[in-house]
Write a protein that holds these residues in place. Structure first.
Motif, short mmCIF file in Angstrom:
data_model
loop_
_atom_site.label_atom_id
_atom_site.label_comp_id
_atom_site.label_asym_id
_atom_site.label_seq_id
_atom_site.Cartn_x
_atom_site.Cartn_y
_atom_site.Cartn_z
N VAL A 7 -1.80 -3.63 -13.31
CA VAL A 7 -0.53 -3.01 -13.68
C VAL A 7 -0.74 -1.55 -14.03
O VAL A 7 -1.78 -1.16 -14.59
CB VAL A 7 0.13 -3.74 -14.87
CG1 VAL A 7 0.54 -5.14 -14.49
CG2 VAL A 7 -0.78 -3.77 -16.08
N CYS A 8 0.25 -0.75 -13.70
CA CYS A 8 0.29 0.66 -14.10
C CYS A 8 1.75 1.06 -14.18
O CYS A 8 2.40 1.30 -13.16
CB CYS A 8 -0.46 1.53 -13.10
SG CYS A 8 -0.35 3.30 -13.48
N HIS A 9 2.27 1.10 -15.41
CA HIS A 9 3.65 1.47 -15.65
C HIS A 9 3.77 2.77 -16.44
O HIS A 9 4.86 3.15 -16.86
CB HIS A 9 4.38 0.35 -16.38
CG HIS A 9 4.38 -0.95 -15.62
ND1 HIS A 9 4.82 -1.06 -14.32
CD2 HIS A 9 3.96 -2.20 -15.98
CE1 HIS A 9 4.69 -2.31 -13.91
NE2 HIS A 9 4.17 -3.02 -14.89
N GLU A 10 2.63 3.41 -16.69
CA GLU A 10 2.62 4.71 -17.35
C GLU A 10 1.41 5.46 -16.83
O GLU A 10 0.86 5.10 -15.79
CB GLU A 10 2.57 4.55 -18.88
CG GLU A 10 1.43 3.69 -19.36
CD GLU A 10 1.48 3.44 -20.85
OE1 GLU A 10 0.44 3.09 -21.42
OE2 GLU A 10 2.56 3.61 -21.45
N ASN A 11 1.00 6.51 -17.51
CA ASN A 11 -0.11 7.31 -17.02
C ASN A 11 -1.41 6.51 -17.01
O ASN A 11 -1.93 6.14 -18.06
CB ASN A 11 -0.27 8.57 -17.89
CG ASN A 11 -1.29 9.53 -17.29
OD1 ASN A 11 -1.71 9.36 -16.15
ND2 ASN A 11 -1.67 10.52 -18.05
N HIS A 16 4.47 3.83 -11.72
CA HIS A 16 4.37 5.20 -12.22
C HIS A 16 3.42 6.01 -11.34
O HIS A 16 2.32 5.55 -11.05
CB HIS A 16 3.84 5.20 -13.66
CG HIS A 16 3.66 6.58 -14.24
ND1 HIS A 16 4.70 7.28 -14.79
CD2 HIS A 16 2.57 7.39 -14.32
CE1 HIS A 16 4.26 8.45 -15.21
NE2 HIS A 16 2.96 8.54 -14.93
N PRO A 17 3.81 7.18 -10.87
CA PRO A 17 5.11 7.85 -11.09
C PRO A 17 6.20 7.35 -10.14
O PRO A 17 7.35 7.75 -10.25
CB PRO A 17 4.76 9.31 -10.80
CG PRO A 17 3.67 9.24 -9.79
CD PRO A 17 2.86 8.02 -10.13
N CYS A 18 5.80 6.47 -9.18
CA CYS A 18 6.79 5.84 -8.30
C CYS A 18 6.24 4.48 -7.90
O CYS A 18 5.08 4.15 -8.17
CB CYS A 18 7.07 6.70 -7.06
SG CYS A 18 5.65 6.85 -5.95
N ASN A 19 7.08 3.70 -7.26
CA ASN A 19 6.65 2.38 -6.82
C ASN A 19 5.66 2.52 -5.66
O ASN A 19 5.94 3.20 -4.67
CB ASN A 19 7.86 1.55 -6.39
CG ASN A 19 7.52 0.07 -6.33
OD1 ASN A 19 6.53 -0.33 -5.74
ND2 ASN A 19 8.37 -0.75 -6.94
N LEU A 20 4.51 1.88 -5.79
CA LEU A 20 3.47 2.00 -4.77
C LEU A 20 3.94 1.50 -3.41
O LEU A 20 3.50 2.01 -2.37
CB LEU A 20 2.23 1.21 -5.21
CG LEU A 20 1.02 1.25 -4.26
CD1 LEU A 20 0.49 2.67 -4.12
CD2 LEU A 20 -0.08 0.31 -4.74
N SER A 21 4.86 0.54 -3.40
CA SER A 21 5.33 -0.03 -2.13
C SER A 21 6.13 0.96 -1.30
O SER A 21 6.40 0.70 -0.13
CB SER A 21 6.17 -1.28 -2.39
OG SER A 21 7.30 -0.96 -3.18
#
Length: 311
Positions: free
Chosen positions: A120-124, A155-160
């Protein structure tokens, strides 16, 4: 009285001697067993290095379906993309000595039901290089623990928006995570969850504890027994995983014969090929550029900007 005292001292000395002898025998027995165990591991690794246990026939060819396009030029481009990807994958599985014999079928097979490991990565979370280091480590760990692997980066956008699954579907929803109560009609979590954070700003005690668990624990699934493990990290855990002797047989089931093959620099390219491919729009732009530069070599470089302070 003197005879009684002499008898007591004799018994005491005899017990003392027996105790010392017993401890010595125990110590030397443990030492011999450990030396034999260490030698057997080395012999096993040498044998595995010399002979290929899993034959290349176990690697199933990757079947791909060509998307039908209206325009003939687009159809040629699509076929070219598939050809390039197949050649690349074939290179890592058949022609590269360091990844030769990897059991792709076992890697892609579904793992334990209702058990997941989610990056998971939802911030920096650092740069893309840092994130890839964490993604590859957790993908290796998911194979080791027999857990289904997923990636959630927003973050900073959706990887998909940029990358999509290639061979391994890491965006597939977690089955049974949330259910709707038939009486209250409220959504509730149906699987147990745990969040692990080992990013750069994590506490040293946490980082050390996690590293020790991965390095020498035989029952990691018992320590982290939750159904879904959410993990934010940018660490390279390949060294710890390769030295955990209790999971060595598990690695061999994937065609990774010795601990010397469990390294980020060896498995990175193959894992990246298994996990990612650009979305169609980006893929088309890349292919068009390649077609224009047929007789030229393309060299990719990462340019980083920032503030440099010279002392």
């Amino acid at each position: 009285m003197n005879q009684w005292w002499w008898w007591c001292m004799t018994v005491r000395n005899t017990l003392c001697k027996r105790t010392i002898i017993a401890y010595c025998i125990f110590f030397f027995t443990v030492l011999i067993i450990w030396k034999y165990h260490e030698k057997s591991i080395k012999i096993e690794e040498e044998e595995d290095t010399l002979k290929q246990i899993i034959s290349l026939s176990s690697v199933n060819p990757i079947s791909r379906t060509t998307t039908t396009t209206i325009n003939q030029e687009n159809e040629k481009q699509t076929n070219s993309i598939i050809s390039i990807e197949s050649d690349r994958l074939d290179y890592w599985l058949r022609n590269n000595s360091r990844t030769l014999g990897i059991n792709l079928t076992a890697i892609l097979a579904p793992k334990r039901s209702r058990k997941y490991l989610v990056y998971v990565c939802h911030e920096n979370c650092g740069g893309w290089g840092d994130r890839l280091r964490g993604i590859m480590s957790l993908f290796m760990l998911s194979l080791m623990l027999d857990r289904n692997f997923r990636i959630e980066i927003t973050h900073p956008c959706n990887l998909s928006y940029i990358l999509r699954p290639n061979l391994y579907n890491w965006i597939q929803p977690i089955n049974g995570l949330v259910v709707v109560d038939p009486i209250t009609h409220r959504r509730r979590f149906n699987l147990t969850r745990k969040m692990i954070i080992t990013t750069a700003n994590a506490q040293k005690e946490v980082l050390t504890n996690v590293s020790n668990i991965l390095y020498n624990n035989r029952s990691i699934n018992s320590i982290w027994s939750e159904d879904v493990l959410y993990w934010a990290t940018n660490k390279d855990y390949f060294y710890q995983l390769s030295n955990n002797i209790f999971y060595r047989k598990k690695f061999k089931s994937y065609g990774i014969m010795t601990k010397y093959n469990i390294k980020l620099d060896i498995l990175f390219s193959l894992f990246y090929e298994i996990l990612f491919r650009p979305v169609d729009k980006i893929q088309q732009h890349i292919l068009q550029y390649k077609l224009k530069q047929k007789n030229s070599h393309i060299i990719c470089a990462q340019i980083r900007t920032g503030i440099f302070i010279f002392v």
